[in-house]
Design a protein around this motif. Structure first.
Motif, PDB file in Angstrom:
ATOM      1  N   PHE A   1      -8.828 -14.507  -3.344  1.00  0.00           N
ATOM      2  CA  PHE A   1      -9.569 -14.223  -4.197  1.00  0.00           C
ATOM      3  C   PHE A   1      -9.673 -14.701  -5.532  1.00  0.00           C
ATOM      4  CE2 PHE A   1      -5.606 -12.123  -3.600  1.00  0.00           C
ATOM      5  CZ  PHE A   1      -4.514 -11.727  -5.117  1.00  0.00           C
TER       6      PHE A   1
ATOM      7  N   ARG B   1      -7.229  -4.702   8.560  1.00  0.00           N
ATOM      8  CA  ARG B   1      -7.924  -3.900   7.811  1.00  0.00           C
ATOM      9  C   ARG B   1      -8.486  -2.233   7.830  1.00  0.00           C
ATOM     10  NH1 ARG B   1     -10.422  -8.710   6.515  1.00  0.00           N
ATOM     11  NH2 ARG B   1     -12.327  -7.489   7.648  1.00  0.00           N
TER      12      ARG B   1
ATOM     13  N   ILE C   1       0.942 -16.398  -6.013  1.00  0.00           N
ATOM     14  CA  ILE C   1       0.162 -15.133  -5.787  1.00  0.00           C
ATOM     15  C   ILE C   1       0.908 -14.101  -6.697  1.00  0.00           C
ATOM     16  CG2 ILE C   1      -0.034 -13.046  -4.565  1.00  0.00           C
ATOM     17  CD1 ILE C   1      -1.336 -14.772  -1.993  1.00  0.00           C
TER      18      ILE C   1
ATOM     19  N   VAL D   1      -0.095  -2.934  -4.809  1.00  0.00           N
ATOM     20  CA  VAL D   1      -0.753  -4.061  -4.313  1.00  0.00           C
ATOM     21  C   VAL D   1       0.273  -5.122  -3.422  1.00  0.00           C
ATOM     22  CG1 VAL D   1      -2.035  -6.346  -4.882  1.00  0.00           C
ATOM     23  CG2 VAL D   1      -2.233  -4.813  -6.642  1.00  0.00           C
TER      24      VAL D   1
ATOM     25  N   LEU E   1      -3.237  -6.393   0.164  1.00  0.00           N
ATOM     26  CA  LEU E   1      -4.499  -7.945   0.645  1.00  0.00           C
ATOM     27  C   LEU E   1      -4.726  -8.571   1.842  1.00  0.00           C
ATOM     28  CD1 LEU E   1      -2.517  -9.001  -2.880  1.00  0.00           C
ATOM     29  CD2 LEU E   1      -4.741  -8.858  -2.504  1.00  0.00           C
ATOM     30  N   THR E   2      -5.483  -9.066   2.036  1.00  0.00           N
ATOM     31  CA  THR E   2      -5.447  -9.130   3.638  1.00  0.00           C
ATOM     32  C   THR E   2      -6.467 -10.632   3.835  1.00  0.00           C
ATOM     33  OG1 THR E   2      -7.876  -8.639   4.229  1.00  0.00           O
ATOM     34  CG2 THR E   2      -6.206  -6.694   3.969  1.00  0.00           C
TER      35      THR E   2
ATOM     36  N   TYR F   1      -9.274  -2.758   0.257  1.00  0.00           N
ATOM     37  CA  TYR F   1      -8.463  -4.169   0.424  1.00  0.00           C
ATOM     38  C   TYR F   1      -9.596  -4.934  -0.635  1.00  0.00           C
ATOM     39  CZ  TYR F   1     -12.846  -4.918   3.175  1.00  0.00           C
ATOM     40  OH  TYR F   1     -13.364  -4.794   3.953  1.00  0.00           O
ATOM     41  N   VAL F   2      -8.521  -6.296  -0.937  1.00  0.00           N
ATOM     42  CA  VAL F   2      -9.466  -7.636  -1.243  1.00  0.00           C
ATOM     43  C   VAL F   2      -9.146  -8.622  -0.024  1.00  0.00           C
ATOM     44  CG1 VAL F   2      -9.185  -9.301  -2.928  1.00  0.00           C
ATOM     45  CG2 VAL F   2      -8.973  -6.902  -3.257  1.00  0.00           C
TER      46      VAL F   2
ATOM     47  N   LEU G   1      -8.829  -8.720  -8.359  1.00  0.00           N
ATOM     48  CA  LEU G   1      -7.519  -8.092  -7.750  1.00  0.00           C
ATOM     49  C   LEU G   1      -7.725  -6.980  -9.256  1.00  0.00           C
ATOM     50  CD1 LEU G   1      -5.664  -6.896  -5.852  1.00  0.00           C
ATOM     51  CD2 LEU G   1      -4.746  -8.862  -7.281  1.00  0.00           C
TER      52      LEU G   1
ATOM     53  N   ASP H   1       4.388  -9.320  -2.044  1.00  0.00           N
ATOM     54  CA  ASP H   1       3.345 -10.049  -1.151  1.00  0.00           C
ATOM     55  C   ASP H   1       4.574 -11.223  -1.321  1.00  0.00           C
ATOM     56  OD1 ASP H   1       2.353 -12.887  -0.867  1.00  0.00           O
ATOM     57  OD2 ASP H   1       0.239 -11.648  -1.396  1.00  0.00           O
TER      58      ASP H   1
ATOM     59  N   LYS I   1      -7.742 -12.733   1.356  1.00  0.00           N
ATOM     60  CA  LYS I   1      -7.220 -13.820   0.370  1.00  0.00           C
ATOM     61  C   LYS I   1      -8.648 -14.909   0.851  1.00  0.00           C
ATOM     62  CE  LYS I   1      -2.498 -13.135   0.669  1.00  0.00           C
ATOM     63  NZ  LYS I   1      -1.413 -12.951   1.416  1.00  0.00           N
TER      64      LYS I   1
ATOM     65  N   ASP J   1       0.216  -6.675   0.377  1.00  0.00           N
ATOM     66  CA  ASP J   1      -0.050  -7.587   1.485  1.00  0.00           C
ATOM     67  C   ASP J   1       0.488  -6.738   2.763  1.00  0.00           C
ATOM     68  OD1 ASP J   1      -0.405 -10.067   2.466  1.00  0.00           O
ATOM     69  OD2 ASP J   1       1.368 -11.102   1.913  1.00  0.00           O
TER      70      ASP J   1
END
Length: 228
Positions: free
Chosen positions: A104, A88, A14, A51, A79-80, A99-100, A109, A9, A102, A53
């Motif tokens: 979040f 995504r 973050i 992980v 991470l989106t 996916y997670v 996570l 990221d 933002k 981004d």
């Protein structure tokens, strides 16, 4: 042995917060702030999970996922941003496992990381099942799929989705049921991801993905695995 996570990221806060949270949970964490460094780090010391981004400068997250998938099946959690639905979907089509969105919480996570890694570990005695329909063989103990005796490389999520359907050939499972079986919880906003994973699976196991023999759609309900 502690599992390793590569956290990618370009937002320093973050990286700091999530990195500390993962380390506190017992993970070995390495970091990268751009796509080029991420690919180099993953190749130099392959992690157990990435992980990633999507909104990276230069080589973006989609490019990184594409590069990693050329030579590795390492689990990827994206991470989106909230408005990046198209990205995504593309990320999932490239082979991301989850996916997670933002913003979040680190706890969310961490739960996703643990769930994906748990699924990549070999199953215990209760999971040593083997299913065969036509040319497709799903071996849950070895977490291996073959089609006409040819090994097929699946992501952790693709394998678990296929195994859940193969365990109950002929039974229709809704998207919500499949998400619950894979993640332990069904989140309506994530149901679209099931369609993407099924699309990926068809491309890998079907003789003709446009006319599937094994992974069958039940209109307005969900999916079923052929029963012979």
């Amino acid at each position: 042995m502690a599992k390793s996570v590569l956290l990618v990221d370009d937002e320093a806060k973050i990286v700091e917060v999530v990195g500390d949270y993962l380390r506190g949970a017992g993970f070995v964490v390495s970091t990268a702030s751009d796509g080029e460094r991420a690919v180099a780090a993953a190749r130099a010391r392959p992690p157990d999970l990435v992980v990633l981004d999507l909104g990276l400068p230069g080589l973006d997250g989609l490019d990184v996922a594409r590069e990693l998938r050329r030579s590795s099946s390492v689990p990827i959690i994206m991470l989106t941003a909230r408005g990046e639905e198209a990205d995504r979907v593309l990320g999932l089509e490239l082979g991301a496992d989850d996916y997670v969105v933002k913003p979040f919480s680190p706890r969310e996570l961490l739960a996703r990381v643990r769930a994906v890694l748990r699924r990549t570990d070999e199953g215990g005695a209760s999971e040593r099942e083997r299913f065969a329909v036509g040319d497709v063989v799903v071996d849950c103990g070895r977490r291996q799929v073959t089609v006409a005796d040819r090994a097929v490389d699946l992501t952790a999520t693709e394998f678990d989705l296929l195994a859940e359907l193969a365990r109950q050939p002929g039974r229709v499972l809704s998207r919500s049921q499949l998400l619950g079986a894979i993640h332990g919880v069904a989140v309506p906003s994530y149901e679209r991801t099931v369609d993407v994973h099924v699309k990926n699976l068809r491309r890998k196991i079907e003789p003709d993905p446009h006319r599937p023999r094994y992974l069958l759609t039940v209109h307005r309900v969900g999916y079923r695995f052929a029963d012979g």
